[in-house]
Design a protein around this motif. Structure first.
Motif, PDB file in Angstrom:
ATOM      1  N   PHE A  46       0.603  -1.247   0.001  1.00  0.00           N
ATOM      2  CA  PHE A  46      -0.285   0.187  -0.010  1.00  0.00           C
ATOM      3  C   PHE A  46       0.804   1.312  -0.355  1.00  0.00           C
ATOM      4  CE2 PHE A  46      -3.713  -2.817   0.639  1.00  0.00           C
ATOM      5  CZ  PHE A  46      -4.814  -2.043   0.543  1.00  0.00           C
ATOM      6  N   ALA A  47       1.809   1.177   0.689  1.00  0.00           N
ATOM      7  CA  ALA A  47       2.852   2.430   0.765  1.00  0.00           C
ATOM      8  C   ALA A  47       3.445   2.636  -0.826  1.00  0.00           C
ATOM      9  CB  ALA A  47       4.092   2.165   1.480  1.00  0.00           C
ATOM     10  N   TYR A  48       3.760   1.574  -1.434  1.00  0.00           N
ATOM     11  CA  TYR A  48       3.930   1.727  -2.986  1.00  0.00           C
ATOM     12  C   TYR A  48       2.938   2.266  -3.736  1.00  0.00           C
ATOM     13  CZ  TYR A  48       6.360   0.426  -7.363  1.00  0.00           C
ATOM     14  OH  TYR A  48       6.842   0.545  -8.725  1.00  0.00           O
ATOM     15  N   GLY A  49       1.738   1.917  -3.563  1.00  0.00           N
ATOM     16  CA  GLY A  49       0.738   2.411  -4.486  1.00  0.00           C
ATOM     17  C   GLY A  49       0.242   3.498  -4.117  1.00  0.00           C
ATOM     18  N   THR A  50       0.037   3.951  -2.864  1.00  0.00           N
ATOM     19  CA  THR A  50      -0.341   5.491  -2.614  1.00  0.00           C
ATOM     20  C   THR A  50       0.557   6.353  -2.889  1.00  0.00           C
ATOM     21  OG1 THR A  50       0.577   4.842  -0.301  1.00  0.00           O
ATOM     22  CG2 THR A  50      -1.907   4.457  -0.623  1.00  0.00           C
ATOM     23  N   SER A  51       2.050   6.066  -2.676  1.00  0.00           N
ATOM     24  CA  SER A  51       3.129   7.064  -3.051  1.00  0.00           C
ATOM     25  C   SER A  51       2.961   7.359  -4.744  1.00  0.00           C
ATOM     26  CB  SER A  51       4.552   6.515  -2.733  1.00  0.00           C
ATOM     27  OG  SER A  51       4.343   6.244  -1.320  1.00  0.00           O
ATOM     28  N   TYR A  52       2.574   6.350  -5.350  1.00  0.00           N
ATOM     29  CA  TYR A  52       2.457   6.374  -6.701  1.00  0.00           C
ATOM     30  C   TYR A  52       1.427   7.557  -7.174  1.00  0.00           C
ATOM     31  CZ  TYR A  52       2.873   4.263 -11.643  1.00  0.00           C
ATOM     32  OH  TYR A  52       3.248   3.683 -12.661  1.00  0.00           O
ATOM     33  N   PHE A  53       0.209   7.393  -6.818  1.00  0.00           N
ATOM     34  CA  PHE A  53      -0.968   7.878  -6.910  1.00  0.00           C
ATOM     35  C   PHE A  53      -1.320   9.195  -6.181  1.00  0.00           C
ATOM     36  CE2 PHE A  53      -1.371   3.734  -8.557  1.00  0.00           C
ATOM     37  CZ  PHE A  53      -1.049   3.594  -9.792  1.00  0.00           C
ATOM     38  N   SER A  54      -1.391  10.389  -6.564  1.00  0.00           N
ATOM     39  CA  SER A  54      -1.860  11.633  -5.813  1.00  0.00           C
ATOM     40  C   SER A  54      -2.846  12.471  -6.521  1.00  0.00           C
ATOM     41  CB  SER A  54      -0.648  12.388  -5.568  1.00  0.00           C
ATOM     42  OG  SER A  54      -0.197  13.051  -6.907  1.00  0.00           O
ATOM     43  N   ALA A  55      -3.245  13.493  -6.058  1.00  0.00           N
ATOM     44  CA  ALA A  55      -4.102  14.348  -6.733  1.00  0.00           C
ATOM     45  C   ALA A  55      -3.744  14.736  -8.035  1.00  0.00           C
ATOM     46  CB  ALA A  55      -4.381  15.574  -5.841  1.00  0.00           C
ATOM     47  N   VAL A  56      -2.340  14.632  -8.431  1.00  0.00           N
ATOM     48  CA  VAL A  56      -1.895  15.158  -9.772  1.00  0.00           C
ATOM     49  C   VAL A  56      -2.582  14.005 -10.481  1.00  0.00           C
ATOM     50  CG1 VAL A  56       0.076  15.071 -11.062  1.00  0.00           C
ATOM     51  CG2 VAL A  56       0.258  16.054  -8.632  1.00  0.00           C
ATOM     52  N   VAL A  57      -2.685  12.715 -10.412  1.00  0.00           N
ATOM     53  CA  VAL A  57      -3.081  11.766 -11.196  1.00  0.00           C
ATOM     54  C   VAL A  57      -4.680  11.822 -11.192  1.00  0.00           C
ATOM     55  CG1 VAL A  57      -3.300   9.346 -11.276  1.00  0.00           C
ATOM     56  CG2 VAL A  57      -1.272  10.292 -10.962  1.00  0.00           C
ATOM     57  N   PHE A  58      -5.158  11.888  -9.896  1.00  0.00           N
ATOM     58  CA  PHE A  58      -6.566  11.708 -10.048  1.00  0.00           C
ATOM     59  C   PHE A  58      -7.441  13.060 -10.680  1.00  0.00           C
ATOM     60  CE2 PHE A  58     -10.715  12.118  -8.064  1.00  0.00           C
ATOM     61  CZ  PHE A  58     -11.480  10.979  -8.152  1.00  0.00           C
ATOM     62  N   VAL A  59      -6.935  13.973 -10.465  1.00  0.00           N
ATOM     63  CA  VAL A  59      -7.426  15.296 -10.758  1.00  0.00           C
ATOM     64  C   VAL A  59      -6.812  15.971 -12.069  1.00  0.00           C
ATOM     65  CG1 VAL A  59      -7.899  17.808 -10.395  1.00  0.00           C
ATOM     66  CG2 VAL A  59      -8.335  16.022  -8.417  1.00  0.00           C
ATOM     67  N   GLY A  60      -5.459  16.102 -12.100  1.00  0.00           N
ATOM     68  CA  GLY A  60      -4.842  16.432 -13.318  1.00  0.00           C
ATOM     69  C   GLY A  60      -4.761  15.686 -14.516  1.00  0.00           C
ATOM     70  N   TYR A  61      -3.922  14.518 -14.130  1.00  0.00           N
ATOM     71  CA  TYR A  61      -3.788  13.767 -15.170  1.00  0.00           C
ATOM     72  C   TYR A  61      -4.939  12.866 -16.048  1.00  0.00           C
ATOM     73  CZ  TYR A  61       1.483  14.064 -15.052  1.00  0.00           C
ATOM     74  OH  TYR A  61       2.715  14.317 -15.067  1.00  0.00           O
ATOM     75  N   ALA A  62      -5.713  12.317 -15.082  1.00  0.00           N
ATOM     76  CA  ALA A  62      -7.028  11.690 -15.392  1.00  0.00           C
ATOM     77  C   ALA A  62      -7.958  12.814 -16.471  1.00  0.00           C
ATOM     78  CB  ALA A  62      -7.834  11.232 -14.195  1.00  0.00           C
ATOM     79  N   GLY A  63      -7.902  14.073 -15.984  1.00  0.00           N
ATOM     80  CA  GLY A  63      -8.898  14.935 -16.733  1.00  0.00           C
ATOM     81  C   GLY A  63      -8.180  15.398 -18.063  1.00  0.00           C
TER      82      GLY A  63
END
Length: 516
Positions: A46-63
């Motif tokens: 989980f430390a690996y996965g949660t460090s991978y994905f942040s608001a940059v991915v969810f809000v910025g990159y996904a949009g």
């Protein structure tokens, strides 16, 4: 509103409680930075996965990429899962843990010094990490602040300051163990939240089939497929080559990011490797795949709210999509993105502070530091890094925004090749490591000024591929390290260990009753 506020209070209280609990696991440098190399499989995954994905991915990159590539942007999430997680654990996980423990390396610059017997590599790599991680840290606040503003009508500065104080508090108190435990809690929230969000957004468009039918009616605005309908629902989207560049940078790039590779240093056992491989991959499929899949329907929400100065504001797309959800679900989404952002932020500031303390200051101006002094300096630097990122986030100059965009490319381009080859090949030379540093930083920063590659993301992908080619080529024509030194380093892989028979049969049993 009351429900949303209660969710926040519970979340903040849990984070601080974990920090207080983890103080006993942060009494020396090894524990503070690596959790004593005793972190279990689920926490590591989980430390690996949660460090991978942040608001940059969810809000910025996904949009952004959902708007550009439609449903084909889901390939980015799958690439993150199978290249960035599954293959990274298989190729790097075990070998990183074995060699870094053998070398007693605590950070990536420390690994470069001890693996290639060069103090200069350690100092330069720590400087690269400092320069390119700070603006990346500042960028994390942006997406979070947009969602907070939408859900609570809270000023941007208050969101940034609150998140910074809370993250700094639990990292300073409990170090890596507090970060790992909180990452696990935050990861569970992210899993539940992303599934609920995707289902709710699709339901608001009449279900999956109806949403796809609506999306297929849009005409492509990409030059190669201009005017073509259905491009945004096609298998590879309207621009497959640009999509491939994004997949390479966001997936293969994690192999060279110090805050990601650091998770492998902390692995406790063989079980942690196997469990971590599966759990982190599944986590990435749900979180990253779900985020980009959600972003793929961005054009269905084409509204004036997401345009600024006549251009699409990519960071506004996902918040606008979510603004139509029920209030309680919006509260869950805010906690989801808060979790993603804080987990990444904590990983970044811990990596930055430990690198600057142990590798840069400890190796140059503050030699022979006692352990208590090292811990104190790391905690002070955590405050410094968070404060600096807050200042940059509150009033970001143009060059910082540009620098953030190339930080992944520069870091992964510089470090991926020498780290990967250094774990497997005895023939890697110091000169080839310098060549990789030059490729990573030179190509991405040079492109910032001269624009010889249209997309900064594609420039980052080129930098990584250039490093992977440069290291073996330069190694073949440059002086090699002393053979006895390299043999001693690689001797760690030849050490005998006892395993259960379900893993390997005894050698004497294999030699009985041979079949002719």
């Amino acid at each position: 509103m009351l429900a949303k506020i209660l969710l926040l209070i519970l979340f903040f209280g849990a984070m601080v409680a974990v920090g207080v609990y983890s103080r006993k696991h942060a009494t020396n440098v090894n524990d503070f930075v690596l959790g004593g190399r005793t972190v279990g499989p689920w926490l590591t995954a989980f430390a690996y996965g949660t460090s991978y994905f942040s608001a940059v991915v969810f809000v910025g990159y996904a949009g952004q990429f959902g708007w550009k590539y439609g449903l084909a942007s889901t390939w980015i999430g799958l690439g993150n899962a199978f290249l960035g997680c599954l293959l990274a654990w298989v190729v790097l996980g075990r070998r990183t843990r074995v060699m870094t423990r053998h070398l007693d390396a605590v950070t990536m610059p420390d690994f470069f010094q001890k693996r290639f017997d060069s103090k200069a590599l350690k100092i330069v790599s720590s400087a690269i990490i400092f320069v390119f991680l700070v603006p990346y840290t500042a960028s994390i606040y942006n997406g979070l602040s947009r969602l907070f503003g939408m859900a609570f009508d809270i000023p941007y500065w208050a969101c940034v300051l609150g998140m910074a104080v809370l993250t700094g508090l639990y990292v300073i108190l409990g170090g890596y163990m507090a970060t790992a435990i909180n990452d696990f809690i935050q990861g569970i929230i992210m899993l539940v939240g992303i599934v609920a969000v995707v289902l709710s957004v699709l339901n608001g468009q009449g279900g999956f089939t109806e949403a796809v039918v609506k999306l297929s009616a849009f005409e492509s605005d990409v030059a190669a497929t201009a005017g073509q309908q259905g491009a945004f629902t096609s298998f590879f989207g309207p621009d497959p080559w640009s999509l491939l560049g994004v997949v390479i940078l966001t997936s293969l790039g994690t192999w060279g990011l110090p805050q990601m590779v650091h998770k492998f240093y902390t692995i406790k056992s063989e079980k942690a490797v196997k469990t971590g491989t599966v759990v982190s991959t599944v986590f990435a499929v749900v979180i990253s795949g779900g985020s980009y899949f959600l972003g793929g329907f961005a054009r269905l929400f084409d509204a004036p709210d997401i345009y600024q100065n006549g251009a699409v504001s990519y960071d506004s797309i996902i918040p606008f999509m979510l603004s139509k959800l029920p209030d309680l679900l919006i509260g869950i989404v805010v906690i989801l993105v808060l979790s993603a952002s804080m987990s990444t932020l904590s990983s970044l500031v811990l990596t930055s502070s430990s690198t600057l303390t142990l590798d840069f200051l400890g190796g140059t101006v503050m030699k022979n530091l006692k352990e208590k002094s090292q811990l104190l300096i790391m905690r002070i630097l955590i405050v410094f890094f968070i404060a600096l990122s807050v200042v940059l986030a509150l009033d970001p100059p143009d060059f910082i925004a540009q620098l953030m965009g190339i930080s992944w490319g520069a870091l992964a381009g510089a470090f991926l090749a020498p780290f990967l080859y250094g774990l497997y090949w005895k023939g890697v030379t110091r000169a080839s490591v310098w060549a990789s540093f030059f490729c990573g930083v030179g190509i991405t920063v040079g492109n910032l000024f001269f624009h010889f590659i249209d997309s900064p993301i594609n420039a980052g992908a080129v930098a990584m591929l250039a490093g992977l080619v440069a290291v073996p080529l330069v190694s073949l024509i440059s002086p090699r390290m002393k053979r006895e030194t390299v043999d001693e380093i690689f001797s760690c892989y030849a050490e005998k260990v006892s395993v259960a028979q379900k893993t390997a049969l005894p050698e004497e049993e294999q030699n009985e009753n041979p079949i002719h």
